[in-house]
Scaffold this motif. Structure first.
Motif, PDB file in Angstrom:
ATOM      1  N   GLY A 199       2.113   9.672  -6.132  1.00 25.15           N
ATOM      2  CA  GLY A 199       2.620  10.715  -5.798  1.00 25.15           C
ATOM      3  C   GLY A 199       2.574  11.323  -4.559  1.00 25.15           C
ATOM      4  N   THR A 200       2.121  10.692  -3.872  1.00 27.76           N
ATOM      5  CA  THR A 200       1.916  11.036  -2.062  1.00 27.76           C
ATOM      6  C   THR A 200       3.227  10.799  -1.528  1.00 27.76           C
ATOM      7  OG1 THR A 200      -0.560  10.515  -2.409  1.00 27.76           O
ATOM      8  CG2 THR A 200       0.463  10.731  -0.259  1.00 27.76           C
ATOM      9  N   LEU A 201       3.730  11.643  -0.912  1.00 23.10           N
ATOM     10  CA  LEU A 201       5.030  11.116  -0.234  1.00 23.10           C
ATOM     11  C   LEU A 201       4.642  11.155   1.482  1.00 23.10           C
ATOM     12  CD1 LEU A 201       8.007  13.022  -1.811  1.00 23.10           C
ATOM     13  CD2 LEU A 201       7.446  10.483  -1.644  1.00 23.10           C
TER      14      LEU A 201
ATOM     15  N   MET B 173       0.660  -1.335   0.121  1.00 23.74           N
ATOM     16  CA  MET B 173       0.012   0.093   0.154  1.00 23.74           C
ATOM     17  C   MET B 173       0.950   1.281   0.040  1.00 23.74           C
ATOM     18  SD  MET B 173      -3.480  -0.621   2.322  1.00 23.74           S
ATOM     19  CE  MET B 173      -2.619  -1.708   3.592  1.00 23.74           C
ATOM     20  N   ASN B 174       1.881   1.083   0.945  1.00 23.78           N
ATOM     21  CA  ASN B 174       2.920   2.566   0.921  1.00 23.78           C
ATOM     22  C   ASN B 174       3.376   2.698  -0.647  1.00 23.78           C
ATOM     23  OD1 ASN B 174       3.886   1.631   4.105  1.00 23.78           O
ATOM     24  ND2 ASN B 174       3.028   3.655   3.338  1.00 23.78           N
ATOM     25  N   PHE B 175       3.791   1.817  -1.136  1.00 24.70           N
ATOM     26  CA  PHE B 175       4.222   1.992  -2.659  1.00 24.70           C
ATOM     27  C   PHE B 175       3.295   2.433  -3.399  1.00 24.70           C
ATOM     28  CE2 PHE B 175       8.110  -0.601  -1.325  1.00 24.70           C
ATOM     29  CZ  PHE B 175       8.895   0.090  -1.772  1.00 24.70           C
ATOM     30  N   MET B 176       2.167   1.821  -3.608  1.00 21.11           N
ATOM     31  CA  MET B 176       0.705   2.264  -4.493  1.00 21.11           C
ATOM     32  C   MET B 176       0.837   3.790  -4.059  1.00 21.11           C
ATOM     33  SD  MET B 176       0.069   0.004  -6.089  1.00 21.11           S
ATOM     34  CE  MET B 176       1.190  -1.284  -6.175  1.00 21.11           C
TER      35      MET B 176
ATOM     36  N   TRP C 142       9.105   6.774   5.328  1.00 20.35           N
ATOM     37  CA  TRP C 142       9.352   6.444   6.598  1.00 20.35           C
ATOM     38  C   TRP C 142       8.518   5.256   6.965  1.00 20.35           C
ATOM     39  CZ3 TRP C 142      12.671   6.711  10.291  1.00 20.35           C
ATOM     40  CH2 TRP C 142      12.530   6.160  11.511  1.00 20.35           C
ATOM     41  N   LEU C 143       7.555   5.013   6.671  1.00 20.46           N
ATOM     42  CA  LEU C 143       6.766   3.644   6.924  1.00 20.46           C
ATOM     43  C   LEU C 143       7.311   2.581   6.203  1.00 20.46           C
ATOM     44  CD1 LEU C 143       3.147   4.853   7.120  1.00 20.46           C
ATOM     45  CD2 LEU C 143       4.855   4.470   8.928  1.00 20.46           C
ATOM     46  N   VAL C 144       7.836   2.859   4.876  1.00 18.85           N
ATOM     47  CA  VAL C 144       8.555   1.949   3.975  1.00 18.85           C
ATOM     48  C   VAL C 144       9.639   1.292   4.782  1.00 18.85           C
ATOM     49  CG1 VAL C 144       9.728   1.436   1.642  1.00 18.85           C
ATOM     50  CG2 VAL C 144       7.220   2.449   1.660  1.00 18.85           C
ATOM     51  N   LEU C 145      10.525   2.131   5.159  1.00 17.66           N
ATOM     52  CA  LEU C 145      11.752   1.829   5.788  1.00 17.66           C
ATOM     53  C   LEU C 145      11.622   1.153   6.923  1.00 17.66           C
ATOM     54  CD1 LEU C 145      14.795   2.007   6.240  1.00 17.66           C
ATOM     55  CD2 LEU C 145      14.173   3.977   7.840  1.00 17.66           C
ATOM     56  N   LEU C 146      10.406   1.337   7.861  1.00  9.52           N
ATOM     57  CA  LEU C 146      10.317   0.481   8.888  1.00  9.52           C
ATOM     58  C   LEU C 146       9.383  -0.957   8.666  1.00  9.52           C
ATOM     59  CD1 LEU C 146       9.081   3.205  11.436  1.00  9.52           C
ATOM     60  CD2 LEU C 146      11.332   2.454  11.374  1.00  9.52           C
ATOM     61  N   GLY C 147       8.638  -0.791   7.674  1.00 12.94           N
ATOM     62  CA  GLY C 147       8.224  -1.952   7.326  1.00 12.94           C
ATOM     63  C   GLY C 147       8.891  -2.803   6.721  1.00 12.94           C
ATOM     64  N   GLY C 148       9.915  -2.595   5.721  1.00 11.79           N
ATOM     65  CA  GLY C 148      10.879  -3.067   5.177  1.00 11.79           C
ATOM     66  C   GLY C 148      11.694  -4.068   6.263  1.00 11.79           C
TER      67      GLY C 148
END
Length: 179
Positions: free
Chosen positions: A120-122, A112-115, A127-133
């Protein structure tokens, strides 16, 4: 070596509880606001179609396949997305907080974060992608102090899978592996 540390260390598992709860809270808050606030993705999707992420020098679309997906699948099915997005956010948050199916929750949160970022929404998404990864890479260790402690052995038994073999692959019980 770093991966083994993330996947097996009990102190990392304790740290993952903090990361999971923080991340899960962020997802629950986002999902809850959408569920109780009359969420409608039409405006967001329309904006993603009309103002796609484009290279400023060449004016070429950065994610043309994603724009096509939004225009030809998401917009015609916006009512479905109005349900899937808030419920998905809520379920990801719950999974992360209770440590149940933690790796799956982290995966779907990342999806969902990548979508959102492709649209175009940052905001907090990187930050959530980093922690989720990090949670996803830690795998079952991220849920060691959570529901996964009970759930993963039960799933392995129910699905008749053994623990990981030496090569890092799940093997069905009763099957010989040649090395």
């Amino acid at each position: 070596m770093m991966l083994a540390w993330l996947k097996n260390n009990k102190y990392v598992a304790m740290l993952m509880v903090v990361v999971r709860v923080y991340l899960g809270y962020q997802w629950i808050v986002g999902g809850w606001h959408k569920l109780t606030g009359g969420f409608d993705a039409t405006g967001f999707l329309t904006n993603a179609i009309n103002n796609p992420v484009a290279d400023k020098t060449t004016n070429e679309l950065v994610y043309p396949n994603f724009v096509y997906f939004i225009e030809h699948f998401a917009m015609p099915n916006v009512k479905l997305f109005n349900i899937l997005i808030p419920i998905g956010e809520l379920l990801v948050g719950i999974g992360l907080i209770v440590g149940g199916l933690t790796a799956a929750a982290a995966f779907f949160g990342l999806l969902m974060n990548f979508m959102f970022m492709f649209a175009g929404t940052l905001n907090t998404n990187p930050w959530l992608v980093l922690l989720g990864g990090i949670v996803l890479i830690a795998g079952t260790n991220a849920g060691r102090y959570g529901l996964d402690y009970y759930l993963i052995p039960l799933l392995r038994k129910t699905l008749k899978f053994k623990k990981l073999d030496g090569g890092g692959k799940m093997t069905p019980t009763g099957t010989a592996k040649a090395h």
